[in-house]
Write a protein that holds these residues in place. Structure first.
Motif, PDB file in Angstrom:
ATOM      1  N   SER A  14     -97.286  13.214 -44.328  1.00 25.91           N
ATOM      2  CA  SER A  14     -96.469  12.301 -44.234  1.00 25.91           C
ATOM      3  C   SER A  14     -95.308  13.302 -43.432  1.00 25.91           C
ATOM      4  O   SER A  14     -94.784  12.919 -42.624  1.00 25.91           O
ATOM      5  CB  SER A  14     -95.996  11.874 -45.505  1.00 25.91           C
ATOM      6  N   VAL A  15     -94.918  14.541 -44.080  1.00 23.46           N
ATOM      7  CA  VAL A  15     -93.964  15.265 -43.431  1.00 23.46           C
ATOM      8  C   VAL A  15     -94.357  15.823 -42.123  1.00 23.46           C
ATOM      9  O   VAL A  15     -93.595  16.051 -41.255  1.00 23.46           O
ATOM     10  CB  VAL A  15     -93.416  16.255 -44.355  1.00 23.46           C
ATOM     11  N   SER A  16     -95.798  16.405 -41.985  1.00 20.04           N
ATOM     12  CA  SER A  16     -96.123  17.078 -40.852  1.00 20.04           C
ATOM     13  C   SER A  16     -96.536  16.375 -39.570  1.00 20.04           C
ATOM     14  O   SER A  16     -96.830  17.143 -38.590  1.00 20.04           O
ATOM     15  CB  SER A  16     -96.981  18.239 -41.261  1.00 20.04           C
ATOM     16  N   ARG A  17     -96.997  15.238 -39.514  1.00 22.84           N
ATOM     17  CA  ARG A  17     -97.545  14.610 -38.464  1.00 22.84           C
ATOM     18  C   ARG A  17     -96.803  14.454 -37.325  1.00 22.84           C
ATOM     19  O   ARG A  17     -96.895  14.650 -36.253  1.00 22.84           O
ATOM     20  CB  ARG A  17     -98.020  13.047 -38.786  1.00 22.84           C
ATOM     21  N   PHE A  18     -95.354  13.899 -37.808  1.00 20.99           N
ATOM     22  CA  PHE A  18     -94.195  13.982 -36.750  1.00 20.99           C
ATOM     23  C   PHE A  18     -93.269  14.879 -37.011  1.00 20.99           C
ATOM     24  O   PHE A  18     -92.735  15.271 -38.110  1.00 20.99           O
ATOM     25  CB  PHE A  18     -93.632  12.503 -36.831  1.00 20.99           C
ATOM     26  N   LYS A  19     -92.992  15.491 -35.630  1.00 22.28           N
ATOM     27  CA  LYS A  19     -91.777  16.430 -35.794  1.00 22.28           C
ATOM     28  C   LYS A  19     -90.695  16.346 -34.755  1.00 22.28           C
ATOM     29  O   LYS A  19     -90.985  15.553 -33.555  1.00 22.28           O
ATOM     30  CB  LYS A  19     -92.254  17.903 -35.487  1.00 22.28           C
ATOM     31  N   ALA A  20     -89.450  16.145 -35.076  1.00 23.39           N
ATOM     32  CA  ALA A  20     -88.506  15.888 -34.222  1.00 23.39           C
ATOM     33  C   ALA A  20     -88.009  17.290 -33.627  1.00 23.39           C
ATOM     34  O   ALA A  20     -87.516  18.216 -34.549  1.00 23.39           O
ATOM     35  CB  ALA A  20     -87.480  15.351 -35.269  1.00 23.39           C
ATOM     36  N   HIS A  21     -87.819  17.325 -32.473  1.00 25.22           N
ATOM     37  CA  HIS A  21     -87.131  18.455 -31.825  1.00 25.22           C
ATOM     38  C   HIS A  21     -85.769  17.969 -31.227  1.00 25.22           C
ATOM     39  O   HIS A  21     -85.587  16.975 -30.323  1.00 25.22           O
ATOM     40  CB  HIS A  21     -87.911  18.896 -30.848  1.00 25.22           C
ATOM     41  N   VAL A  22     -84.688  18.409 -31.869  1.00 23.09           N
ATOM     42  CA  VAL A  22     -83.372  17.972 -31.700  1.00 23.09           C
ATOM     43  C   VAL A  22     -82.602  18.878 -30.764  1.00 23.09           C
ATOM     44  O   VAL A  22     -82.339  20.045 -31.426  1.00 23.09           O
ATOM     45  CB  VAL A  22     -82.722  17.608 -32.937  1.00 23.09           C
ATOM     46  N   THR A  23     -81.942  18.534 -29.727  1.00 18.58           N
ATOM     47  CA  THR A  23     -81.291  19.436 -28.804  1.00 18.58           C
ATOM     48  C   THR A  23     -79.790  19.349 -28.748  1.00 18.58           C
ATOM     49  O   THR A  23     -79.405  18.261 -28.370  1.00 18.58           O
ATOM     50  CB  THR A  23     -81.770  19.489 -27.567  1.00 18.58           C
ATOM     51  N   THR A  24     -78.957  19.971 -29.215  1.00 19.13           N
ATOM     52  CA  THR A  24     -77.433  19.944 -29.100  1.00 19.13           C
ATOM     53  C   THR A  24     -77.174  20.263 -27.586  1.00 19.13           C
ATOM     54  O   THR A  24     -77.707  21.353 -27.035  1.00 19.13           O
ATOM     55  CB  THR A  24     -76.674  20.582 -29.868  1.00 19.13           C
ATOM     56  N   GLY A  25     -76.130  19.643 -26.843  1.00 12.80           N
ATOM     57  CA  GLY A  25     -75.709  19.856 -25.543  1.00 12.80           C
ATOM     58  C   GLY A  25     -75.092  21.070 -25.541  1.00 12.80           C
ATOM     59  O   GLY A  25     -74.438  21.718 -26.426  1.00 12.80           O
ATOM     60  N   ASP A  26     -75.033  21.379 -24.338  1.00 15.34           N
ATOM     61  CA  ASP A  26     -74.285  22.752 -24.028  1.00 15.34           C
ATOM     62  C   ASP A  26     -72.795  22.460 -23.342  1.00 15.34           C
ATOM     63  O   ASP A  26     -72.440  22.490 -22.205  1.00 15.34           O
ATOM     64  CB  ASP A  26     -74.890  23.743 -22.988  1.00 15.34           C
ATOM     65  N   ARG A  27     -72.008  21.807 -24.314  1.00 14.43           N
ATOM     66  CA  ARG A  27     -70.542  21.414 -23.965  1.00 14.43           C
ATOM     67  C   ARG A  27     -69.692  22.033 -24.708  1.00 14.43           C
ATOM     68  O   ARG A  27     -69.930  22.489 -26.173  1.00 14.43           O
ATOM     69  CB  ARG A  27     -70.484  20.000 -24.073  1.00 14.43           C
ATOM     70  N   LEU A  28     -68.456  21.983 -24.630  1.00 13.36           N
ATOM     71  CA  LEU A  28     -67.617  22.586 -25.578  1.00 13.36           C
ATOM     72  C   LEU A  28     -67.316  21.782 -26.675  1.00 13.36           C
ATOM     73  O   LEU A  28     -67.293  20.547 -26.668  1.00 13.36           O
ATOM     74  CB  LEU A  28     -66.119  22.767 -24.731  1.00 13.36           C
ATOM     75  N   TYR A  29     -67.601  22.512 -27.750  1.00 15.08           N
ATOM     76  CA  TYR A  29     -67.254  21.886 -29.106  1.00 15.08           C
ATOM     77  C   TYR A  29     -68.529  21.031 -29.357  1.00 15.08           C
ATOM     78  O   TYR A  29     -68.398  19.896 -30.142  1.00 15.08           O
ATOM     79  CB  TYR A  29     -65.906  21.261 -29.456  1.00 15.08           C
ATOM     80  N   ALA A  30     -69.693  21.315 -28.938  1.00 15.33           N
ATOM     81  CA  ALA A  30     -70.695  20.593 -29.037  1.00 15.33           C
ATOM     82  C   ALA A  30     -71.395  20.208 -30.320  1.00 15.33           C
ATOM     83  O   ALA A  30     -71.926  19.194 -30.747  1.00 15.33           O
ATOM     84  CB  ALA A  30     -71.822  20.544 -27.760  1.00 15.33           C
ATOM     85  N   GLY A  31     -71.488  21.356 -30.875  1.00 15.80           N
ATOM     86  CA  GLY A  31     -72.222  21.485 -32.335  1.00 15.80           C
ATOM     87  C   GLY A  31     -71.500  20.965 -33.432  1.00 15.80           C
ATOM     88  O   GLY A  31     -70.391  20.391 -33.340  1.00 15.80           O
ATOM     89  N   THR A  32     -72.110  20.733 -34.507  1.00 16.90           N
ATOM     90  CA  THR A  32     -71.578  20.129 -35.742  1.00 16.90           C
ATOM     91  C   THR A  32     -72.125  20.646 -36.873  1.00 16.90           C
ATOM     92  O   THR A  32     -73.475  21.240 -36.899  1.00 16.90           O
ATOM     93  CB  THR A  32     -71.863  18.606 -35.724  1.00 16.90           C
ATOM     94  N   ASP A  33     -71.524  20.683 -38.112  1.00 18.04           N
ATOM     95  CA  ASP A  33     -71.773  21.231 -39.385  1.00 18.04           C
ATOM     96  C   ASP A  33     -72.143  19.886 -40.294  1.00 18.04           C
ATOM     97  O   ASP A  33     -72.495  19.981 -41.338  1.00 18.04           O
ATOM     98  CB  ASP A  33     -70.906  21.953 -39.996  1.00 18.04           C
ATOM     99  N   SER A  34     -72.071  18.703 -39.635  1.00 18.93           N
ATOM    100  CA  SER A  34     -72.549  17.421 -40.504  1.00 18.93           C
ATOM    101  C   SER A  34     -73.912  17.523 -41.046  1.00 18.93           C
ATOM    102  O   SER A  34     -74.877  18.138 -40.356  1.00 18.93           O
ATOM    103  CB  SER A  34     -72.343  16.329 -39.382  1.00 18.93           C
ATOM    104  N   THR A  35     -74.041  16.671 -41.893  1.00 17.09           N
ATOM    105  CA  THR A  35     -75.521  16.255 -42.278  1.00 17.09           C
ATOM    106  C   THR A  35     -75.911  15.231 -41.553  1.00 17.09           C
ATOM    107  O   THR A  35     -75.369  14.329 -41.197  1.00 17.09           O
ATOM    108  CB  THR A  35     -75.728  15.911 -43.807  1.00 17.09           C
ATOM    109  N   VAL A  36     -77.107  15.382 -40.693  1.00 17.59           N
ATOM    110  CA  VAL A  36     -77.639  14.621 -39.745  1.00 17.59           C
ATOM    111  C   VAL A  36     -79.144  13.888 -40.481  1.00 17.59           C
ATOM    112  O   VAL A  36     -79.883  14.719 -40.895  1.00 17.59           O
ATOM    113  CB  VAL A  36     -77.967  15.277 -38.451  1.00 17.59           C
TER     114      VAL A  36
END
Length: 677
Positions: A14-36
């Protein structure tokens, strides 16, 4: 024991068949510490359990980074057919309210396929984003139409116009954070600027003020920072003056002359000695005479003590060696006893003076219209209109987006630093800021998308499309094939999404975009000439998009990247001369010529600015900094686009080996994607 193992295997599957590759953009203040969180939805509408995209002891979702996560599949009924995904985030303890998500790729490790979900948006807190594969939809096909309209409404609030130049192209009112330079880009720019300024301080204290023209040549440093331009060898030659018309920074003005204008008070007997045995009428009949009329400059305001700017007319003869040779120059539009015509038979320095003033006029039109007005500012107008009317999911927006990179940022910086009162334009260009704005307004009102936006048509209108008429014209010979490649690429992308006429008719976003651009400024629009008020066919849309891509790439490259080669030696192509030309023709001395030239300090400023402006900022055309279109068919079209560009690059490099002077500004390796400098 066996039951526990099966349970563990089921959990692992269940956990390993699908993987999500999530890319944050290269922009000013683009990152987050939120729970996604991310949730998959299959073709039956069944939803998976949400997966928290968070790794222990890892700072996820930082600017420019990609992180991978195993996904839960519980709840899916047909996991082999994903329909869309849902992404959302909660507020973070640090209070950051934004996250710029570039894309999500879902990897099915059993079926060995990847689903690509381009996002390229700021993800707000506690809002669910429904993301569909490739995310390139016409509005009538979008399943999230209410969200799309809301998003577009917010963009209209962010991308508003202001009118800096009366009756000229409009600019962005406030520069959004999304449009600002990356930190790396700004660092590279400022490092080069600092190096150039340091070099000018050295030159100020190690070189002499002008006492001869040779002194002007000796201000350069042997390293590559502020090198001596090649034109210092040729600038006095008539052949070089003609070459500037076909391979210089402003090679878009030369046209075939069929009749001598009445306002050009030419004395036939003064030019016929230079026509190799032809009479003037015979030379005209045989397509041997060419003209540049800078009447756009007529009575434009300028600075210094000059009451009015020169508005020259130049006449050229194509000799038996196929060299374009100047045969007459009139510096103002209206014939009069105080507006003499200059000929090559005049005293040498008098003739050089006339050519310098002609080039000064040409430089005003180059910087005001060919460069700033009709690439930078006109494209800004069309860019802002695209943001206001086209969803980020719109295929046309995704087609054009790579060519808008840093455009608004460089324009904002240019208007602030270079064209502000007292800025470089006020000191290094004779028109100054006020005159430049006037010329931009004039040029903008004459520009037509259906002619001037088409490189081939623009050359045809000037009568110089046929190599039999003008054999040596590097601008034409390199720009036309590049323009055709761009048009072919644009046409294939546009036709992919508009495979029926009904799709264009029903696309209210693209119709609104065109309408805002076509509507006059008096009626609240942008007033772009030659723009249809309503798209009736696909060819019209192809014409508009091709004009945008071409102007942001080849148009700007031709006008921009050889500026130092032209302006870097002021006598060759002066942006400013310090006195009016004489009202009566007289023999000039070297001292007279030196008195026309700006001082050493102004000359060094011109060298630094034109060197900076000649810097290439973004990647080569077709090598996009950010990929916006992921549909496999479009990816294939883009690959073929790059292949065609590579072939043309090889051909231009081969041509340049045969040319006496390299003309590499339309080599696709040199041409960038966008206007970023």
């Amino acid at each position: 024991m066996l039951g526990a193992l099966n349970s563990w295997l089921g959990s692992w599957w269940s956990v390993s068949r699908f993987k999500a590759h999530v890319t944050t953009g290269d922009r000013l203040y683009a990152g987050t510490d939120s729970t996604v969180y991310l949730q998959m939805v299959d073709s039956s509408g069944a939803e998976s359990e949400p997966t928290c995209l968070d790794k222990m002891l890892v700072n996820d979702h930082e600017r420019g980074e990609t992180h991978s996560y195993g996904l839960k599949t519980e709840g899916l009924q047909t996991p082999e057919k994903l329909d869309h995904i849902v992404v959302w985030r909660h507020a973070s303890l640090t209070g950051d309210d934004r996250w710029f998500l570039d894309r999500v790729e879902i990897e099915d490790r059993i079926l060995r396929i990847r689903y690509i979900f381009p996002v390229q948006r700021w993800i707000e807190v506690e809002r669910r984003y429904y993301l569909f594969e490739f995310d390139a939809f016409l509005p009538q096909d979008d399943r999230q139409i209410d969200n799309r309209r809301l998003e577009l409404q917010r963009k209209r609030e962010m991308y508003q116009f202001k009118q800096t130049i009366e009756r000229g192209p409009k600019q962005i009112k406030d520069l959004p954070d999304d449009e600002k330079f990356s930190e790396r880009y700004m660092l590279d720019f400022l490092k080069l600027k600092g190096k150039l300024i340091a070099r000018t301080y050295h030159l100020k204290f190690t070189t002499e003020e002008w006492s001869s023209l040779e002194d002007v040549k000796n201000i350069y440093h042997p390293d590559s920072t502020l090198h001596r331009p090649e034109c210092t060898k040729y600038w006095t030659e008539d052949r070089w003056f003609g070459l500037q018309r076909v391979q210089g920074v402003n090679s878009v003005l030369i046209e075939l002359c069929k009749n001598i204008p009445k306002k050009f008070a030419l004395q036939t007997e003064c030019v016929e000695p230079f026509l190799e045995g032809f009479t003037l009428d015979e030379a005209l009949e045989k397509n041997k005479i060419f003209i540049i009329d800078l009447e756009l400059l007529n009575r434009a305001p300028c600075k210094n003590e000059m009451p009015v700017l020169v508005a020259p007319i130049g006449l050229f003869y194509l000799n038996k060696k196929d060299d374009l040779m100047p045969i007459a120059i009139q510096l103002f539009q209206d014939p009069s006893p105080t507006n003499p015509i200059y000929y090559p038979s005049d005293p040498p320095l008098t003739w050089i003076m006339a050519k310098m003033f002609f080039n000064m006029g040409d430089a005003q039109q180059h910087q005001s219209c060919t460069h700033l007005g009709l690439t930078h500012l006109l494209m800004e107008t069309m860019c802002v209109a695209a943001h206001r009317n086209l969803s980020p999911s719109h295929p046309i927006f995704r087609l054009l987006a790579p060519h808008y990179l840093y455009l608004l940022a460089i324009n904002a910086r240019g208007l602030e630093k270079l064209i502000s009162p007292g800025g470089w334009v006020d000191s290094g260009m004779i028109v100054g800021r006020t005159g430049m704005f006037k010329l931009i307004s004039r040029g903008f009102r004459r520009w037509r998308l259906d002619v001037d936006g088409d490189v081939e048509k623009q050359i045809e209108v000037r009568g110089v499309a046929d190599p039999k008429i003008l054999p040596y014209y590097p601008y034409r010979d390199d720009a036309v094939p590049l323009f055709r490649i761009i048009k072919s690429y644009v046409a294939r992308v546009v036709k992919y999404f508009y495979d029926t006429p009904e799709k264009l008719e029903g696309d209210y976003e693209v119709q609104n975009w065109v309408k805002e651009m076509a509507t006059t400024q008096l009626d609240g629009g942008l007033g772009i000439g030659g723009m249809p008020e309503k798209l009736e066919n696909i060819d019209q849309l192809i014409t508009i998009c091709t004009a945008v891509v071409a102007a942001c790439s080849l148009g700007h490259a031709g006008a921009n990247f050889q500026q130092y080669d032209a302006y870097g030696f002021v006598p060759n192509y002066p942006g400013i001369l310090m006195n009016m030309p004489p009202q009566k023709k007289r023999e000039m001395t070297e001292k007279d010529i030196l008195e026309f030239l700006p001082n050493k300090s102004t000359t060094l400023d011109i060298m630094v600015i034109t060197k900076l402006l000649s810097m290439k900022g973004t990647k080569s055309l077709g090598d996009f900094e950010v990929q916006y279109l992921y549909n496999p068919d479009i990816v294939h079209i883009a690959e073929e686009f790059r292949l065609e560009l590579k072939k043309l690059s090889h051909e231009i490099k081969k041509r340049n080996k045969q040319r006496e002077f390299k003309y590499e500004w339309f080599d696709p390796d040199i041409v960038p994607n966008s206007i970023s400098i």
